[in-house]
Design a protein around this motif. Structure first.
Motif, mmCIF file in Angstrom:
data_model
loop_
_atom_site.group_PDB
_atom_site.id
_atom_site.type_symbol
_atom_site.label_atom_id
_atom_site.label_comp_id
_atom_site.label_asym_id
_atom_site.label_seq_id
_atom_site.Cartn_x
_atom_site.Cartn_y
_atom_site.Cartn_z
ATOM 1 N N ILE A 284 -18.961 -9.353 37.917
ATOM 2 C CA ILE A 284 -17.606 -8.993 38.360
ATOM 3 C C ILE A 284 -16.693 -8.765 37.165
ATOM 4 N N PRO A 285 -16.080 -7.587 37.055
ATOM 5 C CA PRO A 285 -15.168 -7.318 35.936
ATOM 6 C C PRO A 285 -13.871 -8.102 36.076
ATOM 7 N N ALA A 286 -13.315 -8.518 34.934
ATOM 8 C CA ALA A 286 -12.039 -9.246 34.959
ATOM 9 C C ALA A 286 -10.906 -8.336 35.397
ATOM 10 N N LYS A 287 -10.956 -7.088 34.936
ATOM 11 C CA LYS A 287 -9.950 -6.096 35.324
ATOM 12 C C LYS A 287 -10.646 -4.783 35.619
ATOM 13 N N ASP A 288 -10.206 -4.120 36.674
ATOM 14 C CA ASP A 288 -10.828 -2.846 37.026
ATOM 15 C C ASP A 288 -9.809 -1.979 37.747
ATOM 16 N N ASN A 289 -10.002 -0.659 37.608
ATOM 17 C CA ASN A 289 -9.100 0.274 38.284
ATOM 18 C C ASN A 289 -9.298 0.263 39.792
ATOM 19 N N ILE A 290 -10.453 -0.265 40.237
ATOM 20 C CA ILE A 290 -10.711 -0.408 41.668
ATOM 21 C C ILE A 290 -10.546 -1.882 42.019
ATOM 22 N N PRO A 291 -9.427 -2.259 42.649
ATOM 23 C CA PRO A 291 -9.116 -3.688 42.846
ATOM 24 C C PRO A 291 -10.209 -4.496 43.524
ATOM 25 N N ILE A 292 -10.920 -3.915 44.478
ATOM 26 C CA ILE A 292 -11.894 -4.712 45.224
ATOM 27 C C ILE A 292 -13.076 -5.141 44.348
ATOM 28 N N LEU A 293 -13.297 -4.444 43.224
ATOM 29 C CA LEU A 293 -14.385 -4.835 42.329
ATOM 30 C C LEU A 293 -14.076 -6.148 41.606
ATOM 31 N N GLU A 294 -12.814 -6.555 41.619
ATOM 32 C CA GLU A 294 -12.439 -7.844 41.026
ATOM 33 C C GLU A 294 -12.652 -8.983 42.023
ATOM 34 N N ASN A 295 -13.061 -8.637 43.233
ATOM 35 C CA ASN A 295 -13.252 -9.628 44.292
ATOM 36 C C ASN A 295 -14.710 -10.044 44.428
ATOM 37 N N VAL A 296 -14.936 -11.179 45.053
ATOM 38 C CA VAL A 296 -16.269 -11.632 45.436
ATOM 39 C C VAL A 296 -16.378 -11.543 46.953
ATOM 40 N N LEU A 297 -17.518 -11.047 47.428
ATOM 41 C CA LEU A 297 -17.782 -10.986 48.857
ATOM 42 C C LEU A 297 -18.313 -12.333 49.312
ATOM 43 N N LEU A 298 -17.718 -12.877 50.385
ATOM 44 C CA LEU A 298 -18.137 -14.153 50.967
ATOM 45 C C LEU A 298 -18.460 -13.910 52.437
ATOM 46 N N GLN A 299 -19.752 -14.032 52.794
ATOM 47 C CA GLN A 299 -20.186 -13.718 54.146
ATOM 48 C C GLN A 299 -21.009 -14.862 54.736
ATOM 49 N N GLU B 200 -16.223 -12.619 60.833
ATOM 50 C CA GLU B 200 -16.523 -11.733 59.719
ATOM 51 C C GLU B 200 -16.291 -12.450 58.394
ATOM 52 N N GLY B 201 -16.873 -11.896 57.356
ATOM 53 C CA GLY B 201 -16.663 -12.429 56.018
ATOM 54 C C GLY B 201 -15.341 -11.948 55.444
ATOM 55 N N LEU B 202 -15.172 -12.173 54.165
ATOM 56 C CA LEU B 202 -13.946 -11.772 53.490
ATOM 57 C C LEU B 202 -14.238 -11.550 52.020
ATOM 58 N N THR B 203 -13.313 -10.910 51.313
ATOM 59 C CA THR B 203 -13.406 -10.776 49.861
ATOM 60 C C THR B 203 -12.103 -11.280 49.251
ATOM 61 N N ILE B 204 -12.225 -12.066 48.163
ATOM 62 C CA ILE B 204 -11.049 -12.595 47.474
ATOM 63 C C ILE B 204 -11.253 -12.475 45.972
ATOM 64 N N ALA B 205 -10.160 -12.606 45.219
ATOM 65 C CA ALA B 205 -10.206 -12.488 43.760
ATOM 66 C C ALA B 205 -11.206 -13.494 43.184
ATOM 67 N N ALA B 206 -12.247 -12.980 42.526
ATOM 68 C CA ALA B 206 -13.343 -13.831 42.073
ATOM 69 C C ALA B 206 -12.905 -14.815 40.996
ATOM 70 N N ASP B 207 -12.158 -14.333 40.017
ATOM 71 C CA ASP B 207 -11.780 -15.204 38.900
ATOM 72 C C ASP B 207 -10.893 -16.355 39.382
ATOM 73 N N GLU B 208 -9.919 -16.046 40.234
ATOM 74 C CA GLU B 208 -9.024 -17.093 40.750
ATOM 75 C C GLU B 208 -9.795 -18.098 41.606
ATOM 76 N N PHE B 209 -10.669 -17.595 42.476
ATOM 77 C CA PHE B 209 -11.441 -18.480 43.346
ATOM 78 C C PHE B 209 -12.369 -19.371 42.522
ATOM 79 N N TYR B 210 -12.998 -18.796 41.507
ATOM 80 C CA TYR B 210 -13.891 -19.584 40.645
ATOM 81 C C TYR B 210 -13.126 -20.711 39.952
#
Length: 377
Positions: A26-41, A71-81
């Protein structure tokens, strides 16, 4: 009284281990916001976690204490970690719908957080189609081999991207050959898989090599590798990794490996490495420095002449009964090479000062290390 709905509840240790794995992709910063998220299902009594940067994708699972069927969700990976990491070790962490749409509430112990979410339907994946099985191998055998050649990968020069990774090919004897080179040094290690099929030899990107080494470490679990001309997929226990490959043609490394000469020196690896480190103190810009090896029967004088006229030297005992000769190499390249050799002593083959240095372990280890020569006077 009805129970408040939740997404899932998990123990901190389970969640932290899984997050530490997927966050590698997971990139720390990306032009596509959802790529900064982690999928939780949630998936029954387990939680699927996935992270991707569209070049590398990592998926794993962990045990749940409780889950909903929603359903699952996606949230900011770095903050959640960081939230999970800073929870008490015994904490049970609950994710529940937030007060407002597009939010999730995270609670554990006496802490409570509200984070934004993005739709699962928008989360991309590069792992939807699985290539053909290429080989199966015990994880630690592969990670050890990758560790031996990793120092030789090109990590700085952008003009030769086809060298920016590790090349793996199947050999006629059923072994796998791993090779990395940046054009100045090269490392080759051969290993035996438990199963191998014909496959297109991939160039595995630097970041993927690093992720494989970190994720699979010293695990003795079998790992299955699936390869085609575009991507690599690995399945090992609960971990799944998918990676795009480096585009390009890897050089014919086999012709760069000299036949092992009958004339060679044998020396203690640590003694030579420490001597090179000591004489290199005066080198200044060590990337351009040359260490001179004055080789004679029974002894090798290691000398470095700095550009300002200063010099340093140290003798080392060796086993050698050939003709005296000089060899010159970059001190950093030699020490990186020696650090990858696991035997206590090593061999340096040949006597030609203009030929690449051919280093091998002192024993039957199936590996070769090449260092390009530098001029000596």
């Amino acid at each position: 009284m009805s129970k408040d709905p939740i997404h899932f509840r998990a123990h901190r240790s389970e969640l932290l281990t899984a997050l530490a794995a997927v966050i590698e992709a997971i990139p720390a910063k990306d032009n596509i916001p959802i790529l900064e998220n982690v999928l939780l299902q949630p998936d029954g009594d387990r939680l699927l976690l996935r992270g991707t940067n569209l070049d590398l994708e990592i998926e794993t699972r962990c045990e749940l204490l409780e889950a909903s069927a929603g359903e699952g969700l996606t949230i900011a990976a770095d903050e959640f970690y960081r939230i999970v990491k800073n929870m008490p070790e015994s904490a049970e962490i609950t994710l529940a719908p937030g007060k407002f749409p597009g939010q999730v509430t995270i609670s554990g112990g006496r802490s409570r957080f509200n984070l934004h979410t993005l739709p699962v339907s928008d989360f991309p994946s590069i792992g939807t189609d699985r290539p053909q099985l290429a080989f199966t191998i015990q994880a630690n055998i592969l990670t050890d081999a990758l560790g031996k050649v990793a120092y030789a990968m090109n990590t700085t020069m952008k003009d030769r991207p086809y060298l920016s990774g590790t090349f793996i090919e199947g050999l006629e004897d059923g072994k796998l050959s791993l090779c990395a080179t940046d054009g100045k040094k090269m490392a080759v290690k051969r290993i035996s898989p438990s199963e191998v099929n014909t496959f297109e030899p991939p160039i595995i990107p630097v970041k993927t090599v690093q992720a494989i080494r970190k994720l699979f470490g010293q695990s003795k679990s079998p790992c299955s590798f699936f390869v085609n001309d575009r991507k690599l997929a690995i399945e090992c226990d609960d971990l799944s990794l998918v990676s795009k490959l480096v585009d390009g043609t890897f050089p014919d490394y086999r012709r760069l490996i000299p036949v092992r000469s009958d004339v060679f020196l044998r020396a203690d690896r640590a003694a030579v490495s420490k001597a090179i480190t000591r004489v290199s103190v005066i080198a200044g810009d060590i990337s351009k420095a040359s260490v001179r090896l004055d080789i004679a029967p029974g002894s090798m004088q290691i000398e470095l002449m700095a550009r300002d006229g200063q010099n340093a030297s140290e003798p080392v005992d060796i086993e050698f009964d050939g003709d005296s000769h000089l060899r010159g190499f970059n001190p950093t390249f030699v020490n990186e090479t020696l650090s990858s050799i696991s035997t206590t002593s090593f061999c340096l083959h040949g006597t030609d000062p203009g030929a690449p240095g051919h280093f091998t372990p002192d024993g039957d280890a199936d590996e070769d290390y090449i260092v390009m020569p530098m001029r000596v006077s």
